[in-house]
Write an enzyme that holds these catalytic residues in place. Sequence first.
Site, PDB file in Angstrom:
ATOM      1  N   THR A   1     114.998  -5.998   0.933  1.00 15.55           N
ATOM      2  CA  THR A   1     114.548  -4.858   0.137  1.00 15.55           C
ATOM      3  C   THR A   1     115.712  -4.215  -0.608  1.00 15.55           C
ATOM      4  O   THR A   1     115.614  -3.915  -1.802  1.00 15.55           O
ATOM      5  CB  THR A   1     113.882  -3.808   1.042  1.00 15.55           C
ATOM      6  OG1 THR A   1     112.824  -4.413   1.769  1.00 15.55           O
ATOM      7  CG2 THR A   1     113.337  -2.650   0.226  1.00 15.55           C
TER       8      THR A   1
ATOM      9  N   TYR B   1     100.514  -6.359   0.056  1.00 12.13           N
ATOM     10  CA  TYR B   1      99.409  -6.220  -0.884  1.00 12.13           C
ATOM     11  C   TYR B   1      98.121  -6.909  -0.421  1.00 12.13           C
ATOM     12  O   TYR B   1      97.064  -6.315  -0.404  1.00 12.13           O
ATOM     13  CB  TYR B   1      99.762  -6.705  -2.306  1.00 12.13           C
ATOM     14  CG  TYR B   1      98.679  -6.348  -3.311  1.00 12.13           C
ATOM     15  CD1 TYR B   1      98.542  -5.045  -3.763  1.00 12.13           C
ATOM     16  CD2 TYR B   1      97.771  -7.297  -3.741  1.00 12.13           C
ATOM     17  CE1 TYR B   1      97.529  -4.699  -4.637  1.00 12.13           C
ATOM     18  CE2 TYR B   1      96.756  -6.967  -4.612  1.00 12.13           C
ATOM     19  CZ  TYR B   1      96.628  -5.664  -5.059  1.00 12.13           C
ATOM     20  OH  TYR B   1      95.620  -5.329  -5.907  1.00 12.13           O
TER      21      TYR B   1
ATOM     22  N   TYR C   1     109.906  -9.025   9.963  1.00 15.44           N
ATOM     23  CA  TYR C   1     110.244  -7.751   9.320  1.00 15.44           C
ATOM     24  C   TYR C   1     108.992  -6.888   9.268  1.00 15.44           C
ATOM     25  O   TYR C   1     108.117  -7.109   8.442  1.00 15.44           O
ATOM     26  CB  TYR C   1     110.801  -8.038   7.917  1.00 15.44           C
ATOM     27  CG  TYR C   1     111.275  -6.842   7.121  1.00 15.44           C
ATOM     28  CD1 TYR C   1     111.385  -5.563   7.666  1.00 15.44           C
ATOM     29  CD2 TYR C   1     111.636  -7.016   5.792  1.00 15.44           C
ATOM     30  CE1 TYR C   1     111.831  -4.496   6.910  1.00 15.44           C
ATOM     31  CE2 TYR C   1     112.084  -5.944   5.018  1.00 15.44           C
ATOM     32  CZ  TYR C   1     112.182  -4.699   5.584  1.00 15.44           C
ATOM     33  OH  TYR C   1     112.621  -3.643   4.820  1.00 15.44           O
TER      34      TYR C   1
ATOM     35  N   ARG D   1     105.866  -0.314   3.317  1.00 17.14           N
ATOM     36  CA  ARG D   1     105.973  -1.096   2.084  1.00 17.14           C
ATOM     37  C   ARG D   1     104.910  -2.190   1.995  1.00 17.14           C
ATOM     38  O   ARG D   1     104.450  -2.520   0.917  1.00 17.14           O
ATOM     39  CB  ARG D   1     107.365  -1.730   1.969  1.00 17.14           C
ATOM     40  CG  ARG D   1     108.457  -0.754   1.577  1.00 17.14           C
ATOM     41  CD  ARG D   1     109.775  -1.482   1.360  1.00 17.14           C
ATOM     42  NE  ARG D   1     110.847  -0.558   0.994  1.00 17.14           N
ATOM     43  CZ  ARG D   1     111.201  -0.259  -0.247  1.00 17.14           C
ATOM     44  NH1 ARG D   1     110.552  -0.790  -1.271  1.00 17.14           N
ATOM     45  NH2 ARG D   1     112.182   0.577  -0.484  1.00 17.14           N
TER      46      ARG D   1
ATOM     47  N   LYS E   1     112.805  -7.048  12.956  1.00 17.91           N
ATOM     48  CA  LYS E   1     113.360  -5.837  12.360  1.00 17.91           C
ATOM     49  C   LYS E   1     112.258  -4.800  12.339  1.00 17.91           C
ATOM     50  O   LYS E   1     111.224  -4.980  11.696  1.00 17.91           O
ATOM     51  CB  LYS E   1     113.858  -6.107  10.935  1.00 17.91           C
ATOM     52  CG  LYS E   1     114.348  -4.859  10.205  1.00 17.91           C
ATOM     53  CD  LYS E   1     114.743  -5.155   8.769  1.00 17.91           C
ATOM     54  CE  LYS E   1     115.134  -3.875   8.038  1.00 17.91           C
ATOM     55  NZ  LYS E   1     115.504  -4.126   6.618  1.00 17.91           N
TER      56      LYS E   1
ATOM     57  N   ILE F   1     119.653  -3.478  11.058  1.00 14.30           N
ATOM     58  CA  ILE F   1     119.824  -4.015   9.711  1.00 14.30           C
ATOM     59  C   ILE F   1     119.923  -2.789   8.829  1.00 14.30           C
ATOM     60  O   ILE F   1     118.946  -2.067   8.630  1.00 14.30           O
ATOM     61  CB  ILE F   1     118.668  -4.942   9.312  1.00 14.30           C
ATOM     62  CG1 ILE F   1     118.661  -6.169  10.250  1.00 14.30           C
ATOM     63  CG2 ILE F   1     118.813  -5.393   7.856  1.00 14.30           C
ATOM     64  CD1 ILE F   1     117.596  -7.201   9.920  1.00 14.30           C
TER      65      ILE F   1
END
Length: 293
Positions: A45, A109, A134, A139, A162, A203
Amino acid sequence: MKISGTITALVTPFSKDGSVDYGALKALVEEQTAAGVEGICSVGTSGESPTLSHEEHHKVIEKTIEFAAGKCKIIAGTGANSTSEAVSLTKAAIGYGGADACLQVTPYYNKPNPEGLYRHFMTVADLGLPVVLYNVPGRSGREIPLDVVVRLAKHPNVIAIKEAAGSVDRVSAIKYRLPDFTVLSGDDSLALPMISVGADGVISVASNVIPKEMGDMVRLARAGDFAGARELHAKYYPLFHDLFIDVNPVMVKEALWMMHKIERVFRLPLCETDDAKLAQMRKTLASLGLISG
């Protein structure tokens, strides 16, 4: 393979003409390795992965591996919301060699159901490169359910997760079900509390700016010196906060620009922050001695 400590979610610097600035990338990578970070996450990202072409995506990872010269672990950001695209990016990372693992974001999405998530991550894991899951529902619009994490952890190539959901409790839940599974904080301000309940590192966005200091905080916490770690956390908390007063990676790139390390260039739809937020970041950096007042 074990991934732990401070892994920098490295920005992708651009030249004034908007192209990738590989000279600045080299300097950033060398600064990170000299500061002793345990790893670099390339084209995640913070690396503005959605705005890079596939050719740039491949080259930034390849050059990061080259510039790091084996001095730290490299996690290649090769996730996507299409399984076929994630497979293609991951195969490319395997092809040019040197990546220690890949970072696989929750498909965004399209919001797959739990079985779809399981099949997606398993398909990538079957390629052979170790996978760091992740979890970033803010997001992606979808959390990786704990039961799915438990199923995926049985695959020998799924080595870590993560956690960027902002929940210390979820770290506890994962470690309760999977005591030996590696959890990495995805939030700088939560790295210390997450390590206190079993996370193995972070991270980090902040380590773009303070790689040594972030590394020191994490190492102290992992060694059980929480008093020492708390001192560093308290000192740098204003930076942790201000890095997210605008959408990531806008503020970290603004900070690096003020530190004369990169150009102030973004790719749309990302753009510069407003004057008030810029002034706030400048004040914080100056208070920490990272730029002149």
